[in-house]
Design a protein around this motif. Structure first.
Motif, mmCIF file in Angstrom:
data_model
loop_
_atom_site.group_PDB
_atom_site.id
_atom_site.type_symbol
_atom_site.label_atom_id
_atom_site.label_comp_id
_atom_site.label_asym_id
_atom_site.label_seq_id
_atom_site.Cartn_x
_atom_site.Cartn_y
_atom_site.Cartn_z
ATOM 1 N N LYS A 1 7.458 55.485 89.402
ATOM 2 C CA LYS A 1 7.910 56.821 89.791
ATOM 3 C C LYS A 1 9.434 56.917 89.762
ATOM 4 O O LYS A 1 9.995 57.923 89.289
ATOM 5 C CB LYS A 1 7.387 57.176 91.181
ATOM 6 N N LYS B 1 10.508 56.981 86.092
ATOM 7 C CA LYS B 1 10.148 58.255 85.458
ATOM 8 C C LYS B 1 11.105 59.362 85.871
ATOM 9 O O LYS B 1 11.545 60.172 85.030
ATOM 10 C CB LYS B 1 8.709 58.633 85.826
ATOM 11 N N VAL C 1 5.549 61.756 80.129
ATOM 12 C CA VAL C 1 6.136 60.420 80.213
ATOM 13 C C VAL C 1 5.047 59.556 80.824
ATOM 14 O O VAL C 1 4.542 59.873 81.902
ATOM 15 C CB VAL C 1 7.396 60.389 81.097
ATOM 16 N N ILE D 1 6.224 52.209 77.644
ATOM 17 C CA ILE D 1 6.634 53.499 78.199
ATOM 18 C C ILE D 1 6.655 54.496 77.046
ATOM 19 O O ILE D 1 7.309 54.263 76.031
ATOM 20 C CB ILE D 1 8.018 53.415 78.855
#
Length: 272
Positions: free
Chosen positions: A217, A220, A235, A255
Motif C-alpha cells: 500500500k 502503491k 497498479v 509490479i
C-alpha cells in the motif's frame, strides 16, 4: 531467410530441420523489443523461426484489430537483418477453420488484463498453441512486458506437457525509459512525454523496495503520486504465479501498471 505463407510449407521445412529450434511469435510492427528476442533466439539455437500474425481471436469487439499497425516489408527486412532462417506469415483463414477446438484460459486470465478484456487470453493461448504445434520449438521467446501473457503461456506448456523451454526476455526501453511498444506510435507529443511517468513510478517502487520498504500500500501510494494526472487503470502487485500479494517478496514480485492515453492503452511492469 525464407518467407513461408502456408501450413504445408512450414510443415515441410520443419520436418527437415535438425538441431535446436528457436521460435519468436509476433504480431508484426517489429521494434527493438522484438529484435532483442530474435537476436537472443539466434544466439541460442541452430535454426530460428519467426512468425508474424495479427491474431483476430485475441481482439475484443471494438478493439483496434483493423487499426493495428502492419509493416510487412519493413518487418521482413528486420527479420533478415536479425538472421532469422524462416518467417511464417499466414492469413487468418490459414490459421483458423469454421470448426475450431477451443482453448480455455485458466481463471487467472480474468484478472488484470483479462478483467477489462475477457476472452483475450483464450485467443492468445489458442494461436500460440497452434504455432507451437507447427514450429515444434526447442525454445520459445517472449517478452516480460506482457507478464500475464507470459505466465499463462508457461502454465499452458506445463499443463499440456509440451517439450518446450519458454525463455522470458527483459523489457527493452527507449533511452528515456518508455517501454517499447507497437502502440507508442499512437501517442501525441504531449502523451509521449506524460507516458514517461509510468516507468518513473516503477523505478520509484524498485527504489523503495531496495530500501527495505515492503508494504504494498505504501509503495502503491508513492507510485500514484508520481503518476498524478494520468488515467491509471490499475497498479498491481503479484508474485511470479500472479497471486496478489500484500508484502514485497524480493526475487518473486512483479509490479504492473496500465494507463490510458485517450484510446491508447500502455502497460509496463518491473520484476523485483
Amino acid at each position: 531467410m525464407k518467407v513461408l505463407k502456408t501450413i504445408e510449407e512450414l510443415q515441410e521445412v520443419r520436418k527437415n530441420t535438425k538441431g535446436s529450434v528457436g521460435f519468436v511469435p509476433t504480431m508484426g510492427a517489429l521494434h527493438d523489443g522484438h529484435i532483442s528476442l530474435i537476436k537472443k533466439a539466434r544466439s541460442e539455437n541452430d535454426t530460428v523461426f519467426v512468425s508474424i500474425f495479427v491474431n483476430p481471436t485475441q481482439f475484443l469487439p471494438g478493439e483496434d484489430l483493423e487499426a493495428y499497425p502492419r509493416k510487412e516489408q519493413a518487418d521482413i527486412k528486420i527479420c533478415e537483418m536479425c538472421k532469422a532462417d524462416y518467417l511464417f506469415m499466414p492469413q487468418a483463414d490459414t490459421m483458423y477453420s469454421p470448426e475450431e477446438v477451443l482453448v480455455k484460459a485458466p481463471n487467472k486470465s480474468y484478472i488484470l488484463e483479462g478483467k477489462t478484456r475477457p476472452g483475450h487470453f483464450d485467443g492468445v493461448l489458442q494461436v500460440v498453441l497452434k504455432l507451437f504445434g507447427l514450429t515444434q520449438p526447442t525454445n520459445a521467446y517472449f517478452g516480460k512486458k506482457d507478464a500475464q501473457q507470459l505466465s499463462l503461456i508457461q502454465q499452458m506448456v506445463k499443463n499440456f506437457f509440451l517439450p518446450i523451454n519458454i525463455v522470458p526476455c527483459d523489457i527493452v526501453r527507449e533511452n528515456d525509459g518508455l517501454a517499447k511498444s507497437s502502440r507508442n506510435v499512437y501517442l501525441s507529443t504531449t502523451q509521449r512525454k506524460d507516458a514517461l511517468l509510468i516507468s518513473k513510478s516503477l523505478y520509484k517502487a524498485a527504489s523503495l523496495a531496495a530500501k527495505k520498504e515492503k508494504d504494498v500500500k505504501v509503495i502503491k501510494d508513492k507510485m500514484l503520486e508520481v503518476m498524478q494526472g494520468l488515467d491509471v487503470e490499475y497498479v498491481a502487485f503479484v508474485d511470479r504465479e500472479f497471486n496478489e500479494i500484500k508484502q514485497i517478496q524480493l526475487g518473486n514480485t512483479i509490479i504492473l501498471v496500465v494507463a490510458r492515453f485517450d484510446k491508447t492503452r500502455l502497460l509496463d511492469n518491473i520484476w523485483i
